[in-house]
Scaffold this motif. Structure first.
Motif, mmCIF file in Angstrom:
data_model
loop_
_atom_site.group_PDB
_atom_site.id
_atom_site.type_symbol
_atom_site.label_atom_id
_atom_site.label_comp_id
_atom_site.label_asym_id
_atom_site.label_seq_id
_atom_site.Cartn_x
_atom_site.Cartn_y
_atom_site.Cartn_z
ATOM 1 N N LYS A 97 0.849 -1.189 0.000
ATOM 2 C CA LYS A 97 0.000 0.000 0.000
ATOM 3 C C LYS A 97 0.884 1.239 0.000
ATOM 4 O O LYS A 97 1.942 1.263 0.635
ATOM 5 C CB LYS A 97 -0.894 0.034 1.242
ATOM 6 C CG LYS A 97 -2.046 -0.937 1.222
ATOM 7 C CD LYS A 97 -2.900 -0.728 2.463
ATOM 8 C CE LYS A 97 -4.010 -1.739 2.540
ATOM 9 N NZ LYS A 97 -4.836 -1.538 3.756
ATOM 10 N N LYS A 98 0.428 2.242 -0.714
ATOM 11 C CA LYS A 98 1.195 3.484 -0.731
ATOM 12 C C LYS A 98 1.220 4.096 0.677
ATOM 13 O O LYS A 98 0.209 4.128 1.371
ATOM 14 C CB LYS A 98 0.579 4.471 -1.721
ATOM 15 C CG LYS A 98 1.410 5.716 -1.926
ATOM 16 C CD LYS A 98 0.747 6.658 -2.909
ATOM 17 C CE LYS A 98 1.586 7.917 -3.091
ATOM 18 N NZ LYS A 98 0.949 8.891 -4.009
ATOM 19 N N ASP A 99 2.408 4.561 1.062
ATOM 20 C CA ASP A 99 2.621 5.187 2.381
ATOM 21 C C ASP A 99 2.436 4.213 3.532
ATOM 22 O O ASP A 99 2.229 4.619 4.682
ATOM 23 C CB ASP A 99 1.695 6.400 2.579
ATOM 24 C CG ASP A 99 1.868 7.447 1.485
ATOM 25 O OD1 ASP A 99 3.006 7.597 0.985
ATOM 26 O OD2 ASP A 99 0.874 8.100 1.127
ATOM 27 N N VAL A 100 2.490 2.912 3.254
ATOM 28 C CA VAL A 100 2.403 1.901 4.302
ATOM 29 C C VAL A 100 3.573 0.937 4.118
ATOM 30 O O VAL A 100 3.846 0.481 3.008
ATOM 31 C CB VAL A 100 1.063 1.130 4.242
ATOM 32 C CG1 VAL A 100 1.030 0.042 5.313
ATOM 33 C CG2 VAL A 100 -0.099 2.086 4.441
ATOM 34 N N ARG A 101 4.262 0.603 5.180
ATOM 35 C CA ARG A 101 5.458 -0.230 5.083
ATOM 36 C C ARG A 101 5.155 -1.714 4.929
ATOM 37 O O ARG A 101 5.993 -2.483 4.498
ATOM 38 C CB ARG A 101 6.321 -0.030 6.337
ATOM 39 C CG ARG A 101 6.944 1.361 6.420
ATOM 40 C CD ARG A 101 7.873 1.454 7.607
ATOM 41 N NE ARG A 101 8.514 2.771 7.669
ATOM 42 C CZ ARG A 101 9.389 3.127 8.601
ATOM 43 N NH1 ARG A 101 9.714 2.246 9.563
ATOM 44 N NH2 ARG A 101 9.927 4.325 8.597
ATOM 45 N N MET A 102 3.954 -2.130 5.285
ATOM 46 C CA MET A 102 3.629 -3.550 5.225
ATOM 47 C C MET A 102 3.620 -4.039 3.778
ATOM 48 O O MET A 102 3.032 -3.394 2.899
ATOM 49 C CB MET A 102 2.263 -3.784 5.862
ATOM 50 C CG MET A 102 1.965 -5.234 6.103
ATOM 51 S SD MET A 102 0.555 -5.359 7.212
ATOM 52 C CE MET A 102 -0.544 -6.226 6.177
ATOM 53 N N LEU A 103 4.281 -5.181 3.512
ATOM 54 C CA LEU A 103 4.406 -5.736 2.165
ATOM 55 C C LEU A 103 3.708 -7.089 2.078
ATOM 56 O O LEU A 103 3.611 -7.820 3.062
ATOM 57 C CB LEU A 103 5.878 -5.918 1.784
ATOM 58 C CG LEU A 103 6.736 -4.663 1.607
ATOM 59 C CD1 LEU A 103 8.178 -5.057 1.376
ATOM 60 C CD2 LEU A 103 6.236 -3.815 0.456
#
Length: 204
Positions: free
Chosen positions: A63-69
């Protein structure tokens, strides 16, 4: 001094080995594209440069601006597409693709940014399609009903014409018999003429 020489040689050899591995790695995929975009799913496609032998792929979804992959990896396949699922509507995502060869994964492709549509937009388009299909179905039913009515009317007309022809033939066949009967009846009712003035004599 000898220890320093050995460590230097080892460092050089390790660097050469790393360089050799980097040289054997396939290049990054190209033409990464997002298709079949929906509110909760999408399909990512890509191309592999000619001459590269790959045995799988790896995809990172974020997600954009979210570190979770989310990391997706497949091996023993030559496919050039992958479905992304469980996406959130009206959300921006970043996707990168890597090729996997026998020597390891390739560098990541250029990041691709896409945004899922809103659920309301999906429902609106779906309801519009349903209305269109209902209208088409209704029109088809009306045409079928009209055809049935026309066929029934034609059958009724054919029956009426056939009945009329049959009655006409019966009437036509009975006309000469009626004329003969009339002539016969008139002849039977008439009295024969007898001469007048005659005397009946009886023997004494």
């Amino acid at each position: 001094m000898e220890a320093f020489f050995i460590s230097t040689v080892a460092l050089i050899l390790s660097c050469l080995g790393v360089w050799q591995i980097e040289a054997d790695r396939p290049p990054a995929p190209v033409n990464v594209t997002i298709k079949s975009l929906k509110s909760n799913s999408a399909v990512v496609t890509w191309d592999i440069p000619d001459g590269d032998v790959v045995i799988g792929f790896a995809i990172t979804q974020q997600k954009k601006d979210v570190r979770m992959l989310r990391f997706i990896q497949e091996v023993n396949t030559t496919t050039r597409s992958c479905a992304l699922w469980d996406l959130e509507d009206d959300t921006e995502y970043i996707v990168q693709v890597q090729s996997i060869s026998l020597s390891g994964p390739s560098p990541a492709s250029e990041p691709v940014l896409f945004k899922t549509p809103k659920e309301a937009e999906k429902l609106a388009s779906k309801s519009k399609d349903e209305v269109t299909m209902k209208e088409v179905g209704k029109s088809t039913q009306l045409r079928a009903g009209e055809m049935i009515i026309i066929v029934v009317v034609l059958i009724m007309w054919a029956g009426v014409i056939a009945l009329f022809c049959r009655q006409y033939d019966i009437i036509k066949d009975n006309e000469p018999n009626n004329n003969k009967d009339k002539a016969k009846n008139s002849s039977e009712c008439s009295t024969p003429e007898h001469p007048t003035g005659g005397l009946l004599r009886s023997k004494v």
